[in-house]
Design an enzyme around this catalytic site. Sequence first.
Site, mmCIF file in Angstrom:
data_model
loop_
_atom_site.group_PDB
_atom_site.id
_atom_site.type_symbol
_atom_site.label_atom_id
_atom_site.label_comp_id
_atom_site.label_asym_id
_atom_site.label_seq_id
_atom_site.Cartn_x
_atom_site.Cartn_y
_atom_site.Cartn_z
ATOM 1 N N ARG A 241 0.846 -1.188 0.000
ATOM 2 C CA ARG A 241 0.000 0.000 0.000
ATOM 3 C C ARG A 241 0.886 1.244 0.000
ATOM 4 O O ARG A 241 1.998 1.211 0.540
ATOM 5 C CB ARG A 241 -0.925 0.011 1.214
ATOM 6 N N HIS A 327 -3.156 3.677 -6.392
ATOM 7 C CA HIS A 327 -3.538 2.427 -5.730
ATOM 8 C C HIS A 327 -3.700 1.304 -6.751
ATOM 9 O O HIS A 327 -3.599 0.124 -6.397
ATOM 10 C CB HIS A 327 -4.832 2.614 -4.948
ATOM 11 N N HIS A 353 -3.576 -9.531 2.706
ATOM 12 C CA HIS A 353 -5.023 -9.586 2.878
ATOM 13 C C HIS A 353 -5.378 -10.423 4.106
ATOM 14 O O HIS A 353 -4.889 -11.555 4.248
ATOM 15 C CB HIS A 353 -5.701 -10.196 1.654
ATOM 16 N N TYR A 362 -9.468 -10.910 -7.730
ATOM 17 C CA TYR A 362 -8.503 -11.093 -8.814
ATOM 18 C C TYR A 362 -8.651 -12.456 -9.488
ATOM 19 O O TYR A 362 -7.863 -12.802 -10.367
ATOM 20 C CB TYR A 362 -7.074 -10.970 -8.276
#
Length: 388
Positions: A241, A327, A353, A362
């Site tokens: 991130r 992002h 995650h 995804y």
Amino acid sequence: MPKLKLDNSNALLAQCEPGRRKTDYYCTDHRGLVLEVRASGGKTLYFRFTDAYGKLRQHKICVFGDLTMDKVRKEAQRLRSEVVLGGDPAAKKADVKAIPTYAELSGRHLAHAKTYQRSYDTTEMYMRRHILPRWGKLRLSEIHQPDVAQWLASKSAEGLAPATVEKIRVIFGRSFELAIEWNVPGATRNPTHGIKRPPINNARERYLNAAEAQRLQAAVSESRNKQLKYIVALLLLTGARVSELLNAEWRHVDLERRSWLIPTSKTGKARHVPLSKQAIEVIRSIPRFGTCPYLLPNPDTLKPFTEIKHAWQHARDKARLPGLRIHDLRHSAASFMINAGIDLFAVGRVLGHADHKSTQRYSHLANDTLLAAVEAGANRQAVDWTAT
């Protein structure tokens, strides 16, 4: 003690006795009904009674003139009946006064959130802009689910995004969850429970392909922000991130073990990010600024960047990638790994995650890998199923 047959005319003419601060007039028709007249001319109607402990108590009915005397007498009669049956009107009023307003509760909520919440500023902003103007002055017992549902619907009608309305609902509901946990008077249930969540579909699927990544690399290399090329490269190579990378410190990067420790991630837990050989090369090329502890500081302040919006937008536009968010580089990192044949579980671990559902978005990217899997399985069977 003066007595008076209380009606509109007699009450209107009643005056404070000379030399006294106030004078009480007791109603001759309704026991306990009292008109308090003050030297200033103000008048208030009370119901006075003796409680179960023999203590004289009083309950305010209204300021003279707010209700007709007929209604005042009816209220005094009701209160008298309550006392005869063992009730205590003054105690009920005290209980109501003990119930805080939402503004008071929000102060406790924010103080609590500040001790652990990384997104405290966001919580404070939503509360200040949206929640307090509507609910701040009301006591907790006055806030009911139907009213909250209608209010949230009006927020949607104002044009707020469904995700924003949901964020407001969650913060408001959290206030009541805390109030219940803290045994705050008046907090018996969460008024946001049972309110249907608006359908939210804010997932954006924007992934760079190899050619776009090359164009972006060329653009960031020419940026006036000399740190941008390292930031973009590491975002694509690690899937981290932006906030995690901008706050990264040298002491958390272990080049020998090819690992980067993020002490506190979005999930609130520490995690290790594996570093590819290319990521290691990028990190080795990053300039050091004396004893500055940060991996990619602002060269002018030697502190983490507060924002890189303008440099990013300029490079993005130069690379002919309109609308690409920084992002999206995290999504692109996931895309490259999945299309290289890495399974979703491993990708989720790399991205940090906490919930497999976050990685599941995804799954459609793995189509080529899945096709290769079924082709490999079919070839191993060595059977021509089309033969007749």
